[in-house]
Write a protein that holds these residues in place. Structure first.
Motif, PDB file in Angstrom:
ATOM      1  N   ALA A 138      32.725  35.187  55.174  1.00  0.00           N
ATOM      2  CA  ALA A 138      32.769  34.642  53.809  1.00  0.00           C
ATOM      3  C   ALA A 138      31.501  34.980  53.029  1.00  0.00           C
ATOM      4  N   ARG A 139      30.390  35.183  53.735  1.00  0.00           N
ATOM      5  CA  ARG A 139      29.111  35.460  53.057  1.00  0.00           C
ATOM      6  C   ARG A 139      28.596  36.877  53.232  1.00  0.00           C
ATOM      7  N   ASN A 140      29.172  37.635  54.121  1.00  0.00           N
ATOM      8  CA  ASN A 140      28.651  38.971  54.425  1.00  0.00           C
ATOM      9  C   ASN A 140      29.724  40.039  54.259  1.00  0.00           C
ATOM     10  N   ALA A 141      29.267  41.190  53.793  1.00  0.00           N
ATOM     11  CA  ALA A 141      30.161  42.334  53.640  1.00  0.00           C
ATOM     12  C   ALA A 141      29.416  43.596  54.036  1.00  0.00           C
ATOM     13  N   GLU A 142      30.173  44.590  54.437  1.00  0.00           N
ATOM     14  CA  GLU A 142      29.613  45.898  54.779  1.00  0.00           C
ATOM     15  C   GLU A 142      30.038  46.855  53.664  1.00  0.00           C
ATOM     16  N   ILE A 143      29.064  47.609  53.155  1.00  0.00           N
ATOM     17  CA  ILE A 143      29.338  48.516  52.036  1.00  0.00           C
ATOM     18  C   ILE A 143      28.926  49.922  52.443  1.00  0.00           C
ATOM     19  N   GLY A 144      29.817  50.867  52.222  1.00  0.00           N
ATOM     20  CA  GLY A 144      29.524  52.273  52.505  1.00  0.00           C
ATOM     21  C   GLY A 144      29.200  52.990  51.209  1.00  0.00           C
TER      22      GLY A 144
END
Length: 152
Positions: free
Chosen positions: A32-38
């Motif tokens: 809910a608080r973290n995402a991975e971005i490429g």
């Protein structure tokens, strides 16, 4: 901060003097608080650029630049990008401009700081609703000299 796919992102890396630019290519929510971005890195240096369209005055054989008062030349801003994969390789130079300003056949004066040169948009790298990424196609100095010489 809200990120979207194909969004341009400028990043100031810790310990570096300058900025780099990338395009968001993928996103994955980890929690809910973290995402991975490429990101696709497209510039190792970037600068603000001013482009002035060169036009021909009616009946003239040479382009009219912003220095000529006969025709008011259209100006707009863009981002000048330089990408250098390895120190021994020459950098690849490109531009990001507003989509409405992208015209392949037009000639422009590109100003970055105190430097100016004549260019046109080269190969289209990527196009979106609000921006276009294109290679810079420099116009040789001989063409500039020939155009200036025909004005006399």
């Amino acid at each position: 901060m809200e990120l979207k796919l194909n969004m341009l992102v400028a990043i100031h890396r810790h310990g570096d003097d300058g900025w780099v630019m990338g395009i968001v290519r993928r996103m994955r929510r980890l929690s809910a608080r973290n995402a991975e971005i490429g990101l696709q890195l497209i510039a190792t240096t970037l600068a603000s650029a001013e482009l002035t369209e060169q036009r021909k005055a009616r009946g003239a054989d040479h382009p009219v630049t912003s220095a000529d008062s006969a025709v008011a030349a259209r100006q707009f801003r863009g981002l000048f990008l330089s990408f250098q994969r390895r120190p021994e390789e020459p950098p690849v130079q490109s531009l990001i401009v507003p989509a409405v300003e992208f015209h392949t056949s037009r000639v422009y004066t590109l100003r970055i700081g105190r430097s100016a040169r004549t260019i046109r948009h080269g190969r289209l790298l990527e196009q979106h609703a609000d921006w276009v990424w294109t290679v810079i196609d420099p116009i040789p100095v001989e063409s500039d000299a020939h155009s200036a010489g025909s004005a006399n």
